[in-house]
Design an enzyme around this catalytic site. Structure first.
Site, PDB file in Angstrom:
ATOM      1  N   ASP A  43      43.023  40.792  40.044  1.00  8.41           N
ATOM      2  CA  ASP A  43      41.513  41.000  39.770  1.00  8.41           C
ATOM      3  C   ASP A  43      40.944  42.286  39.068  1.00  8.41           C
ATOM      4  O   ASP A  43      41.066  43.410  39.299  1.00  8.41           O
ATOM      5  CB  ASP A  43      40.728  40.984  41.344  1.00  8.41           C
ATOM      6  CG  ASP A  43      41.338  40.005  42.180  1.00  8.41           C
ATOM      7  OD1 ASP A  43      42.306  39.326  41.895  1.00  8.41           O
ATOM      8  OD2 ASP A  43      40.975  40.064  43.369  1.00  8.41           O
TER       9      ASP A  43
HETATM   10  C1  FRU Z   1      42.097  37.793  44.949  1.00  4.39           C
HETATM   11  C2  FRU Z   1      42.511  38.522  45.908  1.00  4.39           C
HETATM   12  C3  FRU Z   1      41.417  39.371  46.525  1.00  4.39           C
HETATM   13  C4  FRU Z   1      41.860  40.525  47.181  1.00  4.39           C
HETATM   14  C5  FRU Z   1      42.700  41.033  45.979  1.00  4.39           C
HETATM   15  C6  FRU Z   1      44.114  41.521  46.440  1.00  4.39           C
HETATM   16  O1  FRU Z   1      42.920  37.617  43.875  1.00  4.39           O
HETATM   17  O2  FRU Z   1      43.427  38.133  46.759  1.00  4.39           O
HETATM   18  O3  FRU Z   1      40.671  38.595  47.633  1.00  4.39           O
HETATM   19  O4  FRU Z   1      40.889  41.671  47.426  1.00  4.39           O
HETATM   20  O5  FRU Z   1      43.081  39.720  45.138  1.00  4.39           O
HETATM   21  O6  FRU Z   1      44.888  42.170  45.483  1.00  4.39           O
END
Ligand code: FRU
Length: 515
Positions: A43
């Site tokens: 992300d």
């Molecule tokens: C979304 C997610 C978020 C989390 C992050 C972990 O892709 O699962 O909810 O904070 O990635 O890397």
């Protein structure tokens, strides 16, 4: 003796540098999309503008090209176009509230001090298979990610860190975790990914957390704080219908677009948004959720209200090749180009690439009006490339369908095609001839693009090795991946079927974003 936190950071940076130095010249690796120098990114986190630089952070496993104990990687840019890698911003601290991961969040400037808020994950132990949710209802990590997990709810907390050196190094706050537990009396699935904003005339921070209320649906929980440290839970901003938007939401975003507020969530499948109204700390959408991107690899977008009052959004672009292939490549995923999000006069969502990206056009390879018809396609004077921006504006047509093939081999055996069907209104990306590599996803992507009576089809296509971003009539984005296996699959071909068409076509070679 255990490692100090500064040793942990230094080791992580070194791991990235060492892997980066050995990375093969990979023809699938993008040149003008944001990524880490090596290993894993997911992300986008904490996009912000501060003292002359745009900053982007991202979920980052510095050690392997796969999900793991996440830190935050960091890049910055003076112009939103050219970027440089910065040292890793934060990493998990062993035996603490974020020992298993510093997960997604935001960066804001609080009282002049750059302040990051993220979800600390203490332990990633999964719910056992005989827990009360059937496996099909568990939080599903999107395809390409391979992890299917539901965390114990008491393992996710919200934490802050601050920086006193222009966002280069970050100090985790002694008051962490600033939100140590879920609101009392709630039965939740997931508790993470803080998104922050301020309301006009109100000095306090408002925050959304992504979650789900068991038996009800995905939810964005609304909090408020005067100081980033003490947080008051207010109420659910909005609870979705699980049939439309799943049982858990990740990465909520809330954009004030003037006439409407936009709520964006990532429900472990395609991200969706609503347009609607916000009053008394509650959100009322105008209608059902809509898909935000019409490709197959876009997830967990994050947005920024920039100093010019413009909303910019970036998403995570996942891999569409199998895990063993990207693990071997030692890099995985990247972020989208910055997209400008706004409303038109009648309140419809507009999505377009940020204007600054035009600076990446390094040479004009073709720029002319082109007429095509049955049996008479046009290869645009032999313009070729794998890092291109293509603009195609239809000026007249009397055909059933038209489109463009790109990454086309001279013998026509390998190519990817984007076509618009005037009868059905379908804009379709087909990839069945894109590669000979086994196990790569080649399903088509499709969007029902309804053109107004006098509205001409207007396509912008960004090709960046394995990454494709398509924008059409400011209405939509379609993000996807291709992995052409032939070196000579570089050509272009504009065509029409069952009739004729004329378009103004411009093709630019694109430069690199890395100085
Ligand atoms: C979304 C997610 C978020 C989390 C992050 C972990 O892709 O699962 O909810 O904070 O990635 O890397």
């Amino acid at each position: 003796m255990s490692e100090s936190y500064s040793e942990i950071l230094a080791k992580a940076d070194q791991a990235v540098a060492e892997t980066a130095a050995t990375l093969a010249d990979d023809p699938q690796r993008p040149a003008y999309h944001l990524f880490t120098a090596a290993n894993w990114i997911n992300d986008p986190n904490g996009p912000c503008y501060y003292k002359g630089y745009w900053h982007m952070f991202f979920q980052h496993n510095p050690y392997i090209a796969d999900f793991g104990p996440m830190g935050w990687g960091h890049v910055r840019s003076p112009d939103l176009v050219h970027w440089e890698h910065c040292p890793i911003a934060i990493m998990p601290s062993p035996d603490s509230y974020d020992a298993a991961g510093c997960w997604s969040g935001s960066v804001v400037i609080h009282d002049g001090l750059p302040t990051m808020i993220y979800s600390g994950v203490a332990d990633m132990t999964l719910w056992s298979a005989d827990d009360d949710l059937p496996p099909s209802d568990r939080q599903r990590i999107p395809q390409g990610y391979y992890h299917e997990f539901v965390l114990e709810i008491d393992q996710e907390t919200q934490c802050i860190a601050t920086s006193e050196d222009n966002l280069q190094t970050w100090q985790k706050h002694p008051a962490n975790p600033v939100i140590p537990a879920i609101p009392e009396g709630m039965d939740l699935i997931g508790f993470r990914d803080p998104f922050l904003w301020k309301e006009e005339g109100d000095g306090r921070w408002y925050m959304l957390l992504g979650s789900g209320i068991k038996g009800q649906g995905g939810v964005a929980l609304l909090y408020r704080s005067p100081d980033m440290i003490s947080w008051e839970y207010l109420n659910p901003l909005y609870i979705g219908d699980p049939a439309e938007s799943g049982i858990n939401w990740e990465c909520p975003n809330f954009l004030d677009l003037g006439k409407k507020r936009m709520l964006v969530v990532s429900p472990h499948g395609r991200p969706v948004y609503w347009l609607g109204n916000y009053a008394n700390c509650r959100y009322t959408p105008d209608g059902p959720p809509r898909r935000l991107d019409w490709g197959d690899v876009f997830y967990a977008p994050n947005s920024l209200l920039d100093p010019n009052g413009r909303w910019l959004m970036w998403g995570w672009i996942r891999e569409a090749r199998p895990r063993d292939q990207y693990a071997a490549a030692r890099w995985a995923s990247c972020l989208t180009l910055p997209r400008e999000i706004s409303l038109d006069d009648s309140g419809h969502l507009l999505v377009k690439p940020a204007a600054e990206l035009q600076q990446l056009r390094s040479a004009t390879l073709f720029d002319d009006g082109v007429s095509v018809g049955d049996g008479n396609p046009n290869s645009l004077d032999g313009a070729t490339g794998d890092k291109l921006e293509i603009s195609l504006r239809v000026t007249s047509q009397d055909c059933e369908a038209l489109g463009i093939q790109f990454r086309r081999s001279p013998d026509g055996a390998q190519y990817t095609q984007l076509a618009y069907d005037y009868r059905s209104g379908a804009l379709r990306l087909t990839r069945d001839k894109s590669t000979d590599t086994a196990e790569v996803t080649v399903d088509p992507c499709e969007y029902a693009l309804n053109l107004g009576d006098d509205e001409a089809l207007n396509l912008t296509i960004f090709l960046d090795n394995s990454v494709i971003e398509i924008y059409a009539n400011d209405q939509l984005s379609m993000t996807s991946r291709i992995y052409p296996s032939r070196d000579d699959a570089q050509g272009l071909r504009f065509f029409a079927q069952s009739g004729t068409a004329t378009a103004q076509v411009t093709v630019w070679r694109m430069g690199s974003i890395w100085d």
